[in-house]
Write a protein that holds these residues in place. Sequence first.
Motif, PDB file in Angstrom:
ATOM      1  N   GLU A 154       5.210  74.318  70.100  1.00 54.52           N
ATOM      2  CA  GLU A 154       4.931  75.750  70.111  1.00 54.52           C
ATOM      3  C   GLU A 154       6.216  76.573  70.227  1.00 54.52           C
ATOM      4  OE1 GLU A 154       2.075  79.050  72.348  1.00 54.52           O
ATOM      5  OE2 GLU A 154       2.063  76.957  72.992  1.00 54.52           O
ATOM      6  N   LYS A 155       7.169  76.093  71.011  1.00 57.28           N
ATOM      7  CA  LYS A 155       8.422  76.824  71.170  1.00 57.28           C
ATOM      8  C   LYS A 155       9.175  76.913  69.850  1.00 57.28           C
ATOM      9  CE  LYS A 155      12.783  76.873  73.732  1.00 57.28           C
ATOM     10  NZ  LYS A 155      13.635  76.169  74.734  1.00 57.28           N
ATOM     11  N   ILE A 156       9.131  75.848  69.067  1.00 54.58           N
ATOM     12  CA  ILE A 156       9.839  75.828  67.788  1.00 54.58           C
ATOM     13  C   ILE A 156       9.091  76.652  66.737  1.00 54.58           C
ATOM     14  CG2 ILE A 156      10.522  74.338  65.854  1.00 54.58           C
ATOM     15  CD1 ILE A 156      11.123  72.159  67.948  1.00 54.58           C
ATOM     16  N   ALA A 157       7.768  76.430  66.641  1.00 52.98           N
ATOM     17  CA  ALA A 157       6.982  77.057  65.582  1.00 52.98           C
ATOM     18  C   ALA A 157       6.503  78.462  65.925  1.00 52.98           C
ATOM     19  CB  ALA A 157       5.772  76.190  65.254  1.00 52.98           C
ATOM     20  N   HIS A 158       6.558  78.829  67.211  1.00 50.28           N
ATOM     21  CA  HIS A 158       5.992  80.102  67.686  1.00 50.28           C
ATOM     22  C   HIS A 158       4.508  80.188  67.326  1.00 50.28           C
ATOM     23  CE1 HIS A 158       9.893  81.743  68.967  1.00 50.28           C
ATOM     24  NE2 HIS A 158      10.373  81.122  67.910  1.00 50.28           N
ATOM     25  N   LEU A 159       3.852  79.033  67.369  1.00 48.88           N
ATOM     26  CA  LEU A 159       2.417  78.950  67.137  1.00 48.88           C
ATOM     27  C   LEU A 159       1.906  77.679  67.813  1.00 48.88           C
ATOM     28  CD1 LEU A 159      -0.031  80.228  65.512  1.00 48.88           C
ATOM     29  CD2 LEU A 159       0.429  78.458  63.804  1.00 48.88           C
ATOM     30  N   ASN A 160       0.822  77.813  68.561  1.00 50.32           N
ATOM     31  CA  ASN A 160       0.242  76.659  69.240  1.00 50.32           C
ATOM     32  C   ASN A 160      -0.602  75.874  68.238  1.00 50.32           C
ATOM     33  OD1 ASN A 160      -0.811  74.807  70.994  1.00 50.32           O
ATOM     34  ND2 ASN A 160      -2.131  76.253  72.085  1.00 50.32           N
ATOM     35  N   ALA A 161       0.057  75.013  67.452  1.00 46.16           N
ATOM     36  CA  ALA A 161      -0.636  74.349  66.343  1.00 46.16           C
ATOM     37  C   ALA A 161      -0.379  72.851  66.306  1.00 46.16           C
ATOM     38  CB  ALA A 161      -0.203  74.982  65.020  1.00 46.16           C
ATOM     39  N   TYR A 162       0.071  72.273  67.423  1.00 48.59           N
ATOM     40  CA  TYR A 162       0.294  70.825  67.437  1.00 48.59           C
ATOM     41  C   TYR A 162      -1.007  70.073  67.150  1.00 48.59           C
ATOM     42  CZ  TYR A 162       1.211  66.109  69.168  1.00 48.59           C
ATOM     43  OH  TYR A 162       1.312  64.750  69.277  1.00 48.59           O
ATOM     44  N   GLY A 163      -2.111  70.486  67.759  1.00 54.32           N
ATOM     45  CA  GLY A 163      -3.388  69.830  67.528  1.00 54.32           C
ATOM     46  C   GLY A 163      -3.817  69.909  66.071  1.00 54.32           C
ATOM     47  N   SER A 164      -3.600  71.057  65.439  1.00 54.59           N
ATOM     48  CA  SER A 164      -3.940  71.220  64.019  1.00 54.59           C
ATOM     49  C   SER A 164      -3.074  70.319  63.154  1.00 54.59           C
ATOM     50  CB  SER A 164      -3.765  72.682  63.604  1.00 54.59           C
ATOM     51  OG  SER A 164      -4.664  73.518  64.298  1.00 54.59           O
ATOM     52  N   PHE A 165      -1.783  70.245  63.495  1.00 52.16           N
ATOM     53  CA  PHE A 165      -0.894  69.345  62.760  1.00 52.16           C
ATOM     54  C   PHE A 165      -1.389  67.909  62.846  1.00 52.16           C
ATOM     55  CE2 PHE A 165       2.408  66.148  63.206  1.00 52.16           C
ATOM     56  CZ  PHE A 165       2.961  66.179  61.944  1.00 52.16           C
ATOM     57  N   LYS A 166      -1.748  67.460  64.054  1.00 55.31           N
ATOM     58  CA  LYS A 166      -2.209  66.081  64.221  1.00 55.31           C
ATOM     59  C   LYS A 166      -3.509  65.845  63.447  1.00 55.31           C
ATOM     60  CE  LYS A 166      -0.860  63.079  66.082  1.00 55.31           C
ATOM     61  NZ  LYS A 166      -0.870  62.544  67.441  1.00 55.31           N
ATOM     62  N   GLU A 167      -4.373  66.847  63.398  1.00 55.29           N
ATOM     63  CA  GLU A 167      -5.602  66.710  62.634  1.00 55.29           C
ATOM     64  C   GLU A 167      -5.302  66.574  61.142  1.00 55.29           C
ATOM     65  OE1 GLU A 167      -9.864  69.083  62.044  1.00 55.29           O
ATOM     66  OE2 GLU A 167      -8.473  69.682  63.633  1.00 55.29           O
ATOM     67  N   SER A 168      -4.335  67.365  60.655  1.00 51.07           N
ATOM     68  CA  SER A 168      -3.931  67.278  59.252  1.00 51.07           C
ATOM     69  C   SER A 168      -3.292  65.921  58.952  1.00 51.07           C
ATOM     70  CB  SER A 168      -2.954  68.406  58.904  1.00 51.07           C
ATOM     71  OG  SER A 168      -3.588  69.666  58.960  1.00 51.07           O
ATOM     72  N   LEU A 169      -2.458  65.448  59.876  1.00 54.55           N
ATOM     73  CA  LEU A 169      -1.825  64.142  59.702  1.00 54.55           C
ATOM     74  C   LEU A 169      -2.883  63.045  59.606  1.00 54.55           C
ATOM     75  CD1 LEU A 169       0.680  62.318  59.638  1.00 54.55           C
ATOM     76  CD2 LEU A 169       0.647  62.338  62.159  1.00 54.55           C
ATOM     77  N   LYS A 170      -3.873  63.097  60.471  1.00 54.22           N
ATOM     78  CA  LYS A 170      -4.952  62.098  60.452  1.00 54.22           C
ATOM     79  C   LYS A 170      -5.686  62.132  59.114  1.00 54.22           C
ATOM     80  CE  LYS A 170      -8.813  60.550  63.397  1.00 54.22           C
ATOM     81  NZ  LYS A 170      -9.992  60.736  62.534  1.00 54.22           N
ATOM     82  N   LEU A 171      -5.945  63.327  58.577  1.00 60.51           N
ATOM     83  CA  LEU A 171      -6.597  63.448  57.282  1.00 60.51           C
ATOM     84  C   LEU A 171      -5.795  62.759  56.185  1.00 60.51           C
ATOM     85  CD1 LEU A 171      -7.732  67.200  57.287  1.00 60.51           C
ATOM     86  CD2 LEU A 171      -9.244  65.218  57.156  1.00 60.51           C
ATOM     87  N   LEU A 172      -4.486  62.969  56.198  1.00 58.86           N
ATOM     88  CA  LEU A 172      -3.635  62.398  55.157  1.00 58.86           C
ATOM     89  C   LEU A 172      -3.558  60.878  55.277  1.00 58.86           C
ATOM     90  CD1 LEU A 172      -0.735  65.017  55.104  1.00 58.86           C
ATOM     91  CD2 LEU A 172      -2.620  64.789  53.492  1.00 58.86           C
ATOM     92  N   VAL A 173      -3.394  60.399  56.505  1.00 56.36           N
ATOM     93  CA  VAL A 173      -3.296  58.951  56.716  1.00 56.36           C
ATOM     94  C   VAL A 173      -4.589  58.253  56.305  1.00 56.36           C
ATOM     95  CG1 VAL A 173      -3.112  57.165  58.491  1.00 56.36           C
ATOM     96  CG2 VAL A 173      -1.535  59.097  58.514  1.00 56.36           C
TER      97      VAL A 173
END
Length: 228
Positions: A134-153
């Motif tokens: 969140e500090k880097i992206a200025h958005l609390n989206a780690y969970g969304s990223f992990k969900e997207s990663l799971k979809l791709l894998v």
Amino acid sequence: MEWHNKKAIHSISPFTLLDYPDKTACILWFSGCNMKCDYCYNPEIVFGKGQLSFSEIFSFLKLRKNLLDAVVLSGGECLIHRNILPLVQTIKAMGFQVKIDTNGSKPLVLKTLLDQNLVDYIAMDFKGPKEKFEKIAHLNAYGSFKESLKLLVENETIPFEIRTTFHSSLLNKEDILEMIQDLNDTNYNKPFYIQNFRNYQNTIAPLPDSKPLKTTDFSADMTKVIFR
């Protein structure tokens, strides 16, 4: 159609051999982004407004039929745009392959594209480990990223890559090792691409010079790290 008149595209790069592996492509740069990473070198796109309508994009692409293999949708963040689905459907119907550059914050949109076989290659940014994301992206989206990663894998059919921009004031070697472990825990078994930040770029926020990572910082038995 009314949506054809919407202006979401900031600009076009008419030709590239670098952004889509083994394909000739153009890049559509979408204006706006839901993340505001300090090191982002496209502030004029992130904070800018669309300059080109979808109708203008289609006119451009009609002239590139049989000359280009693919269209890269980048930005900014292309998946935040309301008309992304009909846009991609139209581009695919014109005979182009489609690559998506995304920050992974819109897993539901990504799932729709995957389910409808509308995308041919995906490059997704991994901003940082959970505690720094969140500090880097200025958005609390780690969970969304992990969900997207799971979809791709779990998709297993659409080629994709995970990549990170490294700036030494935001990330360190230990963070990268944690990110590698995070990828491994999600059964990601492809190369992990790292782009060392290039100093003296115009960025969203002023940053000190970055000290680059090196290949010697990582052992050969880890997830393969490739520097770009």
